[in-house]
Design an enzyme around this catalytic site. Structure first.
Site, PDB file in Angstrom:
ATOM      1  CG  ASP A  60      -1.982  -1.089   1.134  1.00  0.00           C
ATOM      2  OD1 ASP A  60      -2.158  -1.664   0.041  1.00  0.00           O
ATOM      3  OD2 ASP A  60      -2.629  -1.370   2.158  1.00  0.00           O
ATOM      4  CG  ASP A 160      -2.873   9.418  23.084  1.00  0.00           C
ATOM      5  OD1 ASP A 160      -3.124  10.230  23.998  1.00  0.00           O
ATOM      6  OD2 ASP A 160      -2.334   8.310  23.286  1.00  0.00           O
TER       7      ASP A 160
END
Length: 269
Positions: A60, A160
């Protein structure tokens, strides 16, 4: 003028480079022009504008770098998996020869996939095929997020980081972080928080509406687009806007079982 083929290989797999050289010989023996590129070099350069079809030999990451380096936005991509996951690829490495023969006789269809256009404080920071990820410049420091649909706040909380994914990117980082798989045909964005503390869950929002994310941080921001393009922002807040890009990416499909179905089968295997 005959077609010009681009061949992009990953340096992480020596077999990919050998296959690239072999594909180039096959094409040239058919009287066709071919140019070879390494995927890492495409981070800093572009493919020739004369290339109308690209064969990627990698995973990918190789496809994402190829998309970012297309000189001809109409160039189509055939992904051959020489990587680890290869969720965006169409065929496995052992099927390369058969796939190449089908390409040469134009026995394929073309499927176009939307990209996301990302702007920060009114400035374009690029288009993403898979996703943009926003986090603090300091590891372990949380960010605050306020999500707006048109002029209405629909969610807010701390995490986060936040993954802003396209439908085709929903099976990538977003899925690993707990986001849903979304059909490629939907014109939508997936917002997936990473390690949320409160108030945020993965959501799928229609791009028929204006989607804005106000992010806050005491330590600045890092944004990574499609896993390799990084931007840093030395600010305490950012207004991120997401919309459908005017660009799309053309992928070659060699029959049933590719595209979304292939990605889901590989992801859930």
């Amino acid at each position: 003028m005959s077609e010009v083929y681009g061949i992009v290989y990953t340096e992480r797999n020596p077999a990919a480079k050998e296959a690239a050289e072999r594909v180039k010989r096959i094409l040239e023996n058919r009287g066709l022009a071919a140019e070879i590129y390494s995927a890492s070099n495409l981070i800093y350069s572009s493919l020739s504008e004369s290339i109308s079809l690209v064969i990627t030999l990698g995973g990918d990451g190789t496809i994402l770098k190829t998309v970012g380096a297309l000189g001809n936005p109409e160039a189509a991509i055939l992904g051959v998996n020489f990587g680890r996951g290869g969720y965006l690829t169409e065929v496995e490495a052992e099927d390369l020869d058969k796939a190449l023969e089908r390409v040469l006789v134009k026995d394929y269809t073309v499927e176009r996939k939307m990209m996301l256009s990302i702007t920060v404080d009114g400035e374009s920071v690029g288009d993403a095929l898979n996703e943009a990820y926003i986090a603090s410049q300091i590891l372990g420091k949380t960010l605050s997020f306020v999500v707006r649909r048109d002029d209405e706040v629909i969610a807010e909380g701390s995490a986060d980081g936040l993954i802003i994914a396209s439908p085709i990117g929903s099976t990538a980082y977003s899925f690993s972080a707990g986001g849903p798989i979304v059909d490629d045909d939907l014109e939508a964005v997936i917002l997936t928080p990473v390690c949320p503390i409160s108030g945020l869950k993965p959501m799928v929002l229609s791009l028929n509406h204006r989607i804005d994310v106000l992010a806050g941080s005491d330590y600045g921001f890092s944004m990574v687009i499609d896993g390799y393009r990084m931007r840093k922002f030395y600010k305490r807040s950012l207004m991120i806007n997401v919309r459908r890009s005017s660009r799309s990416v053309a992928f070659l499909r060699l029959g049933p079982g590719g595209g979304l179905a292939r990605r889901i089968r590989k992801k859930l295997a």
